[in-house]
Design an enzyme around this catalytic site. Structure first.
Site, mmCIF file in Angstrom:
data_model
loop_
_atom_site.group_PDB
_atom_site.id
_atom_site.type_symbol
_atom_site.label_atom_id
_atom_site.label_comp_id
_atom_site.label_asym_id
_atom_site.label_seq_id
_atom_site.Cartn_x
_atom_site.Cartn_y
_atom_site.Cartn_z
ATOM 1 N N HIS A 108 3.182 23.876 8.157
ATOM 2 C CA HIS A 108 3.182 23.509 9.584
ATOM 3 C C HIS A 108 1.927 22.701 9.913
ATOM 4 O O HIS A 108 1.992 21.682 10.589
ATOM 5 C CB HIS A 108 3.173 24.761 10.472
ATOM 6 C CG HIS A 108 4.429 25.575 10.452
ATOM 7 N ND1 HIS A 108 4.432 26.915 10.164
ATOM 8 C CD2 HIS A 108 5.718 25.262 10.722
ATOM 9 C CE1 HIS A 108 5.661 27.394 10.249
ATOM 10 N NE2 HIS A 108 6.471 26.416 10.579
ATOM 11 N N ARG A 162 11.228 19.871 4.658
ATOM 12 C CA ARG A 162 10.806 20.300 3.327
ATOM 13 C C ARG A 162 11.806 19.751 2.316
ATOM 14 O O ARG A 162 11.713 18.630 1.879
ATOM 15 C CB ARG A 162 10.745 21.828 3.241
ATOM 16 C CG ARG A 162 9.544 22.404 3.907
ATOM 17 C CD ARG A 162 9.690 23.859 4.181
ATOM 18 N NE ARG A 162 10.704 24.117 5.184
ATOM 19 C CZ ARG A 162 10.902 25.266 5.772
ATOM 20 N NH1 ARG A 162 10.214 26.312 5.401
ATOM 21 N NH2 ARG A 162 11.816 25.403 6.707
ATOM 22 N N SER A 186 7.513 30.497 6.398
ATOM 23 C CA SER A 186 6.892 31.657 7.040
ATOM 24 C C SER A 186 7.452 32.947 6.458
ATOM 25 O O SER A 186 6.721 33.918 6.256
ATOM 26 C CB SER A 186 7.138 31.630 8.547
ATOM 27 O OG SER A 186 6.587 30.477 9.120
ATOM 28 N N LYS A 245 15.614 35.941 19.429
ATOM 29 C CA LYS A 245 15.269 35.880 18.016
ATOM 30 C C LYS A 245 14.282 37.000 17.694
ATOM 31 O O LYS A 245 13.353 37.246 18.458
ATOM 32 C CB LYS A 245 14.634 34.514 17.715
ATOM 33 C CG LYS A 245 15.077 33.933 16.394
ATOM 34 C CD LYS A 245 14.662 32.492 16.274
ATOM 35 C CE LYS A 245 14.529 32.091 14.824
ATOM 36 N NZ LYS A 245 14.159 30.700 14.670
#
Ligand code: ADP
Length: 158
Positions: free
Chosen positions: A17, A90, A128, A41
């Site tokens: 990030h 990514r 993460s 979430k």
């Protein structure tokens, strides 16, 4: 004034990030890192902690601010008078979801562009969730995350 919003969960912020934030900070006059509040979430870190860890990690970037948003991202971007949404890419695995989201946002707000920045290859595998798993198993995550996050994740810190 070219303003960009970089939205995400940042649960927690990783060096991947941060690499995207640094790239965006070189391209735009101002970058707003926007932490999603999304109560639906499930997050590992509380909203305030996610925000604080980003703030501590971007102090060297003078044109970067940290904020939060809920509701529709395009409404938030408009309110910030930004013209661009930054997202990181990514591997190909990110593509489907990002493509769908970018086109949906474009349909709702044609004047806002989504800009994709590729992370450095050193972080292209980093997520993460991976960081959280390693920390949970007692591993050293200091090469994956900014120092503020590593301190927070150190075994026993929770
Ligand atoms: P979200 O829940 O919105 O996907 P994330 O915090 O997981 O939030 O990711 C925010 C953005 O950062 C996404 O565009 C994601 O693809 C990107 N990203 C996450 N990890 C990396 C990384 N290691 N390198 C580059 N981009 C990344």
């Amino acid at each position: 004034m070219k303003i960009a919003v970089y939205p995400g969960s940042f649960d927690p912020i990783t060096n991947g990030h941060l690499d995207v934030i640094e790239r965006a900070a070189r391209l735009f006059n101002k970058v707003v890192v926007a932490v999603s509040r999304n109560p639906e979430k499930q997050h590992f870190f509380a909203f305030g902690e996610r925000l604080e860890m980003i703030k501590l990690s971007v102090t060297h970037l003078k044109n970067v601010t940290v904020d939060s948003f809920d509701g529709l991202l395009v409404d938030y971007v408009r309110a910030k008078k930004a013209r661009a949404i930054v997202r990181g890419l990514r591997a190909v695995s990110d593509f489907d979801y990002e493509f769908q989201m970018a086109l949906t946002n474009r349909r709702m707000a044609p004047q806002i562009e989504t800009v994709f920045l590729m992370t450095d290859y050193r972080y292209s595998y980093l997520s993460s969730s991976f960081v959280k798993q390693i920390a949970d198993l007692g591993g050293d995550v200091s090469t994956f995350v900014p120092p503020a996050v590593a301190r927070r994740l150190k075994k026993g810190a929770r």
